[in-house]
Scaffold this motif. Structure first.
Motif, PDB file in Angstrom:
ATOM      1  N   LEU A  34       0.826  -1.223   0.000  1.00  0.00           N
ATOM      2  CA  LEU A  34       0.000   0.000   0.000  1.00  0.00           C
ATOM      3  C   LEU A  34       0.849   1.258   0.000  1.00  0.00           C
ATOM      4  N   ALA A  35       2.004   1.201   0.657  1.00  0.00           N
ATOM      5  CA  ALA A  35       2.874   2.381   0.720  1.00  0.00           C
ATOM      6  C   ALA A  35       3.369   2.788  -0.656  1.00  0.00           C
ATOM      7  N   ASN A  36       3.391   1.840  -1.608  1.00  0.00           N
ATOM      8  CA  ASN A  36       3.902   2.130  -2.953  1.00  0.00           C
ATOM      9  C   ASN A  36       2.847   2.702  -3.894  1.00  0.00           C
ATOM     10  N   ILE A  37       1.587   2.621  -3.493  1.00  0.00           N
ATOM     11  CA  ILE A  37       0.533   3.109  -4.397  1.00  0.00           C
ATOM     12  C   ILE A  37      -0.291   4.240  -3.775  1.00  0.00           C
ATOM     13  N   ALA A  38       0.047   4.634  -2.538  1.00  0.00           N
ATOM     14  CA  ALA A  38      -0.798   5.636  -1.868  1.00  0.00           C
ATOM     15  C   ALA A  38       0.024   6.497  -0.917  1.00  0.00           C
ATOM     16  N   THR A  39      -0.511   7.668  -0.643  1.00  0.00           N
ATOM     17  CA  THR A  39       0.006   8.503   0.444  1.00  0.00           C
ATOM     18  C   THR A  39      -1.012   8.480   1.578  1.00  0.00           C
ATOM     19  N   PHE A  40      -0.555   8.777   2.779  1.00  0.00           N
ATOM     20  CA  PHE A  40      -1.406   8.634   3.959  1.00  0.00           C
ATOM     21  C   PHE A  40      -1.494   9.957   4.713  1.00  0.00           C
ATOM     22  N   LEU A  41      -2.730  10.313   5.073  1.00  0.00           N
ATOM     23  CA  LEU A  41      -2.970  11.528   5.844  1.00  0.00           C
ATOM     24  C   LEU A  41      -3.822  11.182   7.058  1.00  0.00           C
ATOM     25  N   LYS A  42      -4.008  12.168   7.915  1.00  0.00           N
ATOM     26  CA  LYS A  42      -4.837  11.988   9.110  1.00  0.00           C
ATOM     27  C   LYS A  42      -5.894  13.080   9.135  1.00  0.00           C
ATOM     28  N   GLY A  43      -7.144  12.685   9.451  1.00  0.00           N
ATOM     29  CA  GLY A  43      -8.209  13.675   9.577  1.00  0.00           C
ATOM     30  C   GLY A  43      -7.962  14.614  10.750  1.00  0.00           C
ATOM     31  N   LYS A  44      -8.739  15.662  10.815  1.00  0.00           N
ATOM     32  CA  LYS A  44      -8.563  16.665  11.873  1.00  0.00           C
ATOM     33  C   LYS A  44      -9.853  16.818  12.654  1.00  0.00           C
ATOM     34  N   GLY A  45      -9.737  16.930  13.970  1.00  0.00           N
ATOM     35  CA  GLY A  45     -10.850  16.855  14.910  1.00  0.00           C
ATOM     36  C   GLY A  45     -12.122  17.600  14.559  1.00  0.00           C
ATOM     37  N   ILE A  46     -13.213  16.863  14.498  1.00  0.00           N
ATOM     38  CA  ILE A  46     -14.563  17.428  14.403  1.00  0.00           C
ATOM     39  C   ILE A  46     -15.382  16.717  15.471  1.00  0.00           C
ATOM     40  N   SER A  47     -15.693  17.426  16.542  1.00  0.00           N
ATOM     41  CA  SER A  47     -16.416  16.802  17.649  1.00  0.00           C
ATOM     42  C   SER A  47     -17.911  16.749  17.342  1.00  0.00           C
ATOM     43  N   LYS A  48     -18.618  16.011  18.156  1.00  0.00           N
ATOM     44  CA  LYS A  48     -20.072  15.929  17.993  1.00  0.00           C
ATOM     45  C   LYS A  48     -20.703  17.302  18.144  1.00  0.00           C
ATOM     46  N   ALA A  49     -20.132  18.132  19.019  1.00  0.00           N
ATOM     47  CA  ALA A  49     -20.657  19.482  19.240  1.00  0.00           C
ATOM     48  C   ALA A  49     -20.446  20.386  18.033  1.00  0.00           C
ATOM     49  N   ASP A  50     -19.507  20.017  17.160  1.00  0.00           N
ATOM     50  CA  ASP A  50     -19.232  20.831  15.973  1.00  0.00           C
ATOM     51  C   ASP A  50     -20.210  20.564  14.835  1.00  0.00           C
ATOM     52  N   ILE A  51     -21.026  19.518  14.965  1.00  0.00           N
ATOM     53  CA  ILE A  51     -22.010  19.213  13.927  1.00  0.00           C
ATOM     54  C   ILE A  51     -23.152  20.216  14.018  1.00  0.00           C
ATOM     55  N   ASP A  52     -23.500  20.812  12.887  1.00  0.00           N
ATOM     56  CA  ASP A  52     -24.514  21.866  12.857  1.00  0.00           C
ATOM     57  C   ASP A  52     -25.392  21.667  11.621  1.00  0.00           C
ATOM     58  N   GLU A  53     -26.707  21.541  11.830  1.00  0.00           N
ATOM     59  CA  GLU A  53     -27.631  21.337  10.711  1.00  0.00           C
ATOM     60  C   GLU A  53     -27.583  22.494   9.718  1.00  0.00           C
ATOM     61  N   THR A  54     -27.230  23.683  10.217  1.00  0.00           N
ATOM     62  CA  THR A  54     -27.157  24.857   9.343  1.00  0.00           C
ATOM     63  C   THR A  54     -25.742  25.078   8.820  1.00  0.00           C
ATOM     64  N   GLY A  55     -24.852  24.127   9.064  1.00  0.00           N
ATOM     65  CA  GLY A  55     -23.467  24.263   8.632  1.00  0.00           C
ATOM     66  C   GLY A  55     -23.333  24.347   7.123  1.00  0.00           C
ATOM     67  N   VAL A  56     -22.193  24.894   6.677  1.00  0.00           N
ATOM     68  CA  VAL A  56     -21.976  25.084   5.238  1.00  0.00           C
ATOM     69  C   VAL A  56     -20.951  24.099   4.678  1.00  0.00           C
ATOM     70  N   ILE A  57     -20.249  23.385   5.553  1.00  0.00           N
ATOM     71  CA  ILE A  57     -19.209  22.460   5.095  1.00  0.00           C
ATOM     72  C   ILE A  57     -19.621  21.032   5.415  1.00  0.00           C
ATOM     73  N   PRO A  58     -19.835  20.203   4.417  1.00  0.00           N
ATOM     74  CA  PRO A  58     -20.157  18.800   4.687  1.00  0.00           C
ATOM     75  C   PRO A  58     -18.971  18.103   5.345  1.00  0.00           C
ATOM     76  N   CYS A  59     -19.252  17.192   6.268  1.00  0.00           N
ATOM     77  CA  CYS A  59     -18.166  16.557   7.010  1.00  0.00           C
ATOM     78  C   CYS A  59     -18.508  15.105   7.347  1.00  0.00           C
ATOM     79  N   ILE A  60     -17.460  14.344   7.636  1.00  0.00           N
ATOM     80  CA  ILE A  60     -17.603  12.946   8.032  1.00  0.00           C
ATOM     81  C   ILE A  60     -16.814  12.726   9.317  1.00  0.00           C
ATOM     82  N   ARG A  61     -17.477  12.200  10.329  1.00  0.00           N
ATOM     83  CA  ARG A  61     -16.805  11.809  11.566  1.00  0.00           C
ATOM     84  C   ARG A  61     -16.587  10.303  11.554  1.00  0.00           C
ATOM     85  N   TYR A  62     -15.550   9.847  12.265  1.00  0.00           N
ATOM     86  CA  TYR A  62     -15.161   8.439  12.152  1.00  0.00           C
ATOM     87  C   TYR A  62     -16.270   7.495  12.592  1.00  0.00           C
ATOM     88  N   GLY A  63     -17.072   7.884  13.591  1.00  0.00           N
ATOM     89  CA  GLY A  63     -18.137   7.015  14.076  1.00  0.00           C
ATOM     90  C   GLY A  63     -19.195   6.742  13.021  1.00  0.00           C
TER      91      GLY A  63
END
Length: 425
Positions: A34-63
């Motif tokens: 896998l290391a030869n065909i891909a690069t690896f990154l890490k997501g950045k914290g989005i807590s449950k409290a950061d989820i907002d129905e009126t938000g403008v940026i779609p997001c995915i949390r690990y859960g």
């Protein structure tokens, strides 16, 4: 498709157990790190409290990978208003997999994000590649699942790091064969999704029927009546049509020991807990017969009563004396009354008893108190009509669930054959 028996393997190549006919003469799948065909990154914290129905940026949390998404993410449900400079945004074809989870098996759950600029939350590993991301996500969720569970670390909380994922070996066919496999599995996923939507409609319909076929609190008639019934329902005390069951077990016969389950109703401990009755002291247990009712009288402050279930799976059995048991008279339809209790039509009566019996944060409803509640009783004929309607609906729901389970098992078996296990070669 056809099964393959290839004896002359090239070095660093492999074939799946099942291959589409048009690719039989093509080269074997090439094993790559896998290391030869891909690069690896890490997501950045989005807590449950950061989820907002009126938000403008779609997001995915690990859960959400465990609860919401499958191998392909082409529509995102959650949104946030976190500034973009504090986020890691997706590129179409990114494969995401949790970096933490509860078990070694569960953490092997990959999805391919088919959209640009989706905020990817913390605890997400991101695999970015020019290969077919959907193909990789299916592969990670099938033949590589056991490998991922082996390299994950931890017990109470399991962690999966990019350095571990980089060491995984994956076998790749031609892009056209990758696409064929993806089309096959994604088509099956659409069938499963369609069947799941249909199941939800059935369940929603059932919920609505429960609300309409039984009178609301303080009302004498339901909103919906089946057939040409005009007689009003009678307001009576439950003790007029139901009596306590208190017969103790003689322990002469090895009756099934039953336990109360929210999901399964009254079930045999031999089946549910995988243990046998032999040797257990059940002298004080209560003997039940089919269609008897059981409830748990120990409830918490925020609930109205424990689960009420009818003995429907067995002709007889015994339950612990911690349960309260009652039986309807022969001129009543027990199936109707099971739905009646589920409908919560009697809830206000129970609440009154609970408030009267409050003690040290716990509430106990004796069988005599329970049978003193008032209930609305229709004629036996109308009881049978309502029971038949809801039972038919439950059979429909059960059939649909079984159909979905079969589709999922078929998908799992298909994936095991379409993707080779590199370590076996």
């Amino acid at each position: 498709m056809s099964n393959n028996q290839v004896l002359d393997f090239k070095e660093n190549s492999v074939l799946p157990k099942l291959r589409f006919t048009e690719f039989e003469q093509e080269a074997q799948w090439e094993i790559k790190n896998l290391a030869n065909i891909a690069t690896f990154l890490k997501g950045k914290g989005i807590s449950k409290a950061d989820i907002d129905e009126t938000g403008v940026i779609p997001c995915i949390r690990y859960g959400e990978l465990y609860t919401t998404y499958n191998e392909i993410i082409d529509k995102v449900l959650s949104k946030t208003n976190i500034p973009t400079n504090n986020l890691i945004l997706s590129k179409k074809n990114d494969v995401i997999i949790p970096s933490s989870g509860e078990t070694h098996e569960d953490i092997a759950k990959a999805s391919c994000v088919m959209l640009d600029d989706i905020a990817l939350g913390g605890d997400l590993n991101i695999i970015r590649s020019h290969e077919n991301g959907v193909f990789i996500s299916y592969y990670l969720n099938s033949s590589l699942k056991s490998e991922i569970s082996k390299i994950a670390q931890g017990n109470a909380v399991v962690h999966l790091y990019a350095n571990q994922l980089k060491k995984l070996e994956i076998a790749l066919p031609s892009p056209s064969e990758q696409g064929k496999i993806v089309n096959c599995l994604s088509s099956l996923d659409k069938v499963i999704e369609s069947a799941s939507i249909k199941l939800k409609l059935y369940i929603d319909h059932r919920t609505g029927m429960l609300q309409q076929l039984f009178p609301k609190d303080k009302e004498n008639l339901p909103k919906l009546r089946l057939g040409k019934f005009s007689q009003e329902w009678e307001n009576i005390e439950l003790s007029q049509i139901a009596k306590p069951v208190k017969k103790k077990n003689s322990n002469e016969d090895k009756l099934k020991v039953l336990s109360l389950s929210n999901e399964h109703g009254l079930v045999s401990q031999a089946d549910y807990f995988l243990k046998r009755v032999a040797g257990d002291n059940t002298d004080r247990y209560i003997v039940l017969q089919k269609n008897d009712f059981v409830y748990n009288d120990r409830i918490t402050k925020n609930s109205t009563y424990g689960t009420i279930k009818r003995l429907s799976l067995y002709e007889s059995g015994i339950v612990s004396p911690i349960y309260k048991c009652f039986r309807f008279e022969k001129n009543q339809d027990p199936v109707f009354w099971e739905y009646f209790f589920e409908s919560k039509t009697h809830e206000s009566e129970i609440k009154q008893i609970v408030n009267e019996g409050a003690r040290a944060g716990r509430y106990n409803i004796s069988i005599d108190k329970f049978l003193s509640i008032n209930v609305m009783q229709p004629s036996l004929l109308e009881q049978e009509k309502i029971a038949s309607c809801l039972t038919s609906l439950d059979h429909l729901i059960s059939h649909q669930k079984n159909y979905i389970d079969k589709l999922k098992r078929h998908k799992k078996g298909l994936m095991q054959q379409l993707f080779p296990v590199v370590e076996e070669i």
